[in-house]
Motif scaffolding. Sequence first.
Motif, mmCIF file in Angstrom:
data_model
loop_
_atom_site.group_PDB
_atom_site.id
_atom_site.type_symbol
_atom_site.label_atom_id
_atom_site.label_comp_id
_atom_site.label_asym_id
_atom_site.label_seq_id
_atom_site.Cartn_x
_atom_site.Cartn_y
_atom_site.Cartn_z
ATOM 1 N N LEU A 29 0.809 -1.088 -0.055
ATOM 2 C CA LEU A 29 -0.035 -0.172 -0.135
ATOM 3 C C LEU A 29 0.995 1.165 -0.112
ATOM 4 O O LEU A 29 0.322 2.301 -0.832
ATOM 5 C CB LEU A 29 -1.044 0.148 1.246
ATOM 6 C CG LEU A 29 -2.092 -0.996 1.099
ATOM 7 C CD1 LEU A 29 -3.008 -0.952 2.305
ATOM 8 C CD2 LEU A 29 -2.721 -1.213 -0.009
ATOM 9 N N GLU A 30 1.898 1.391 0.780
ATOM 10 C CA GLU A 30 2.929 2.542 0.759
ATOM 11 C C GLU A 30 3.086 3.010 -0.687
ATOM 12 O O GLU A 30 3.178 4.195 -0.652
ATOM 13 C CB GLU A 30 3.963 2.308 1.690
ATOM 14 C CG GLU A 30 4.760 3.477 1.831
ATOM 15 C CD GLU A 30 5.605 3.300 3.222
ATOM 16 O OE1 GLU A 30 6.547 4.089 3.458
ATOM 17 O OE2 GLU A 30 5.733 2.347 3.749
ATOM 18 N N GLU A 31 3.561 1.997 -1.684
ATOM 19 C CA GLU A 31 4.000 2.711 -2.819
ATOM 20 C C GLU A 31 2.894 3.102 -3.683
ATOM 21 O O GLU A 31 2.873 4.011 -4.354
ATOM 22 C CB GLU A 31 4.695 1.297 -3.621
ATOM 23 C CG GLU A 31 3.798 0.187 -3.961
ATOM 24 C CD GLU A 31 4.086 -1.255 -4.370
ATOM 25 O OE1 GLU A 31 3.631 -1.727 -5.307
ATOM 26 O OE2 GLU A 31 5.352 -1.490 -3.796
ATOM 27 N N LEU A 32 1.505 2.617 -3.341
ATOM 28 C CA LEU A 32 0.440 3.319 -4.059
ATOM 29 C C LEU A 32 0.118 4.518 -3.538
ATOM 30 O O LEU A 32 -0.024 5.723 -4.269
ATOM 31 C CB LEU A 32 -0.825 2.370 -4.023
ATOM 32 C CG LEU A 32 -0.655 0.822 -4.578
ATOM 33 C CD1 LEU A 32 -2.055 0.131 -4.353
ATOM 34 C CD2 LEU A 32 -0.238 1.047 -6.027
ATOM 35 N N ALA A 33 0.387 4.826 -2.341
ATOM 36 C CA ALA A 33 -0.030 6.013 -1.494
ATOM 37 C C ALA A 33 0.932 7.275 -2.293
ATOM 38 O O ALA A 33 0.770 8.200 -2.228
ATOM 39 C CB ALA A 33 0.101 5.918 -0.164
ATOM 40 N N SER A 34 2.488 6.594 -2.311
ATOM 41 C CA SER A 34 3.294 7.424 -2.833
ATOM 42 C C SER A 34 3.185 8.116 -4.381
ATOM 43 O O SER A 34 3.642 9.075 -4.649
ATOM 44 C CB SER A 34 4.708 7.023 -2.497
ATOM 45 O OG SER A 34 4.831 5.928 -3.466
ATOM 46 N N LEU A 35 2.178 7.070 -5.137
ATOM 47 C CA LEU A 35 2.327 7.572 -6.289
ATOM 48 C C LEU A 35 0.817 8.664 -6.390
ATOM 49 O O LEU A 35 0.861 9.245 -7.476
ATOM 50 C CB LEU A 35 1.529 6.487 -7.098
ATOM 51 C CG LEU A 35 2.465 5.463 -7.807
ATOM 52 C CD1 LEU A 35 1.931 4.366 -8.508
ATOM 53 C CD2 LEU A 35 3.441 6.149 -8.855
ATOM 54 N N GLY A 36 0.185 8.586 -5.437
ATOM 55 C CA GLY A 36 -0.948 9.745 -5.482
ATOM 56 C C GLY A 36 -2.192 8.956 -5.504
ATOM 57 O O GLY A 36 -3.412 9.551 -5.670
ATOM 58 N N ILE A 37 -2.280 7.568 -5.434
ATOM 59 C CA ILE A 37 -3.746 6.800 -5.032
ATOM 60 C C ILE A 37 -4.470 7.403 -3.878
ATOM 61 O O ILE A 37 -3.694 7.324 -2.918
ATOM 62 C CB ILE A 37 -3.396 5.442 -5.128
ATOM 63 C CG1 ILE A 37 -2.611 4.877 -6.508
ATOM 64 C CG2 ILE A 37 -4.868 4.708 -5.182
ATOM 65 C CD1 ILE A 37 -3.325 5.379 -7.792
#
Length: 613
Positions: A140-148
């Motif tokens: 999830l952290e990588e998705l949050a960092s994208l802007g999801i």
Amino acid sequence: MRSRHDMPFGASLAPGGGVNFRLWGPAARQVDLALDAGVGAPPRLVPAACDAQGWWECHVPEATAGTLYQWRIDGDLLVPDPASRQNPLGPLQPSCVVDPLQFEWDADWTGRPWSEVVLYELHVGAFTPEGTFAAAGERLEELASLGITALEVMPVAGFPGRFGWGYDGVLPFAPHAAYGTPDELKHFIQAAHRLGMMVFLDVVYNHFGPAGNYLGKYAPQFFSETHASPWGAAINFDGPGSRAVRDFFVHNALYWVQEYRIDGLRLDAVHAIVDASRPDILQEISQAVRTAARGRHVHLVLENENNHHERLSAQPRPGCYDGQWNDDFHHALHAVLTGETQGYYHDYGHEPLNLLARAMTHGMLFEPSERKPGGARRERREAPPQPLGTMVNFANNHDQTGNRALGERLGQLAPPGAGPLALLLSLLTPATPMLFFGDEFGADTPFRYFADWEGDLRDAVRKGRQREFGHMARAADGSPVELPDPCDAATFEASRPDPAHRRTPEGQRALALVQSALAMRRQHIAPRQSLLLAGHHTARRVGDSGLRVCWRYSDGQLMVLEVNLGAQPLHVAATAPALAGERELLRHAWPEGTAPDIWPAWAGRWVMGAPAV
């Protein structure tokens, strides 16, 4: 903070100890609770008493969280609890009593407003090699960092077998056992909240799956005697006995929102729900959720093949929905990039660029929108403009990718260079954007239809897929290829995006593109959603492959997209005057220093400013 949704059926821990069990079975003559007595031992039976409305219930003082049980119908048929909170070995095995108050929630999460929604659709089983809630939580952290900002999880309601899309669930309250326990799903949701992401859940209220559903044996009133469904018996929302049926689904929506702190529900294929009641079941669900969610942002989304834009509202309103999947945008974009005109692309083959332009400025294209068996619409009446924020736009999703013979993503079907631009068009308009898992790093893996059926059902599904798609299974050179077996585990495994692709140069470029696009959206589009002037947006053709799209805001500003959806540079005879105070927001495949009368191939640029005087 601890949370439990109280409902009139299922198993619930009693305040003074023990467990209350309740089942609606108006057609049953005798019902016993069958308590699991261990491996090899026959279950211990506890008789249930019935009232005049067909409700069977009993209290078991020694039962507690973790107690396994089934219902025995008319002395021989053992069935799971249809309102089971957990079936650890699947729907064909005993249900399990759950104590929802064992889980501790963070008290400060209230969600995010609809204007900030950037959806990311994922299938739990195919999202990671492990295919579990716990493994998904680690990504999830990588998705949050994208802007999801919002995860849209494909259905998790319990279904038989090891793998499947989830749309044939039979236990709507029990998370699919292969994905993990109820608490593991809650940990996944809480992990998303701690990263600032909402979690939406895809729910299916139009049918039950064909295997593991026993309701017809003791509660045939669940199914309509007058309406039909494309997937079997239609749900009875408006006939005799429908009040208990309606309550079952209303409580299911409330259960996910309250007990699991879900931030949004996406209701699958509501065009297959027939209900002549007023209010109808969709209005009743919306009203109930709006009431229960006070103090939180909880969003409601529809999939409706027939469009029916009147259910949508730009502001949260009881009875209405915040958003709807806009198939018209996808189909027009697909037709522009691929030239396909068969099936439901039939209606988009004539002047698809004009249709795409209208989808970006007006929303849904056709109203009403019922389809004939071949996929074409019965009518092509033009829909009026809708609030663009209520449209959910996408380049891929599970339906549009998985319901192809080979499950190709749009990026694999479009010409070289077109895929990234298609993704940007789905992300950078006033419509609400949705990514399909793997798109963020340019995954080239397919997403195919898969279902772990057995016996006659397995044979029927195989033959059905072959009949529907066998003639379309072609390699890139046009030669026929074997249609993937939907019931083979290899088909499921092939649908997992390869995480190694993220680390390739192509994957890194895709990630950077998505991250920059969502940063632009967060800064320039999301904060201005409330200023959009509905019905005042325009688009005009530029040459054979270009569009100039203008979105207008109440403060006098314009956001303008200039895009060339063609493989050749576009020579522009005359361009629109520059905007006053023009500032460029983002450009793609449009090098600095390009002559003003040239639009490069597969290129786009977004600018903002006021109309020139």
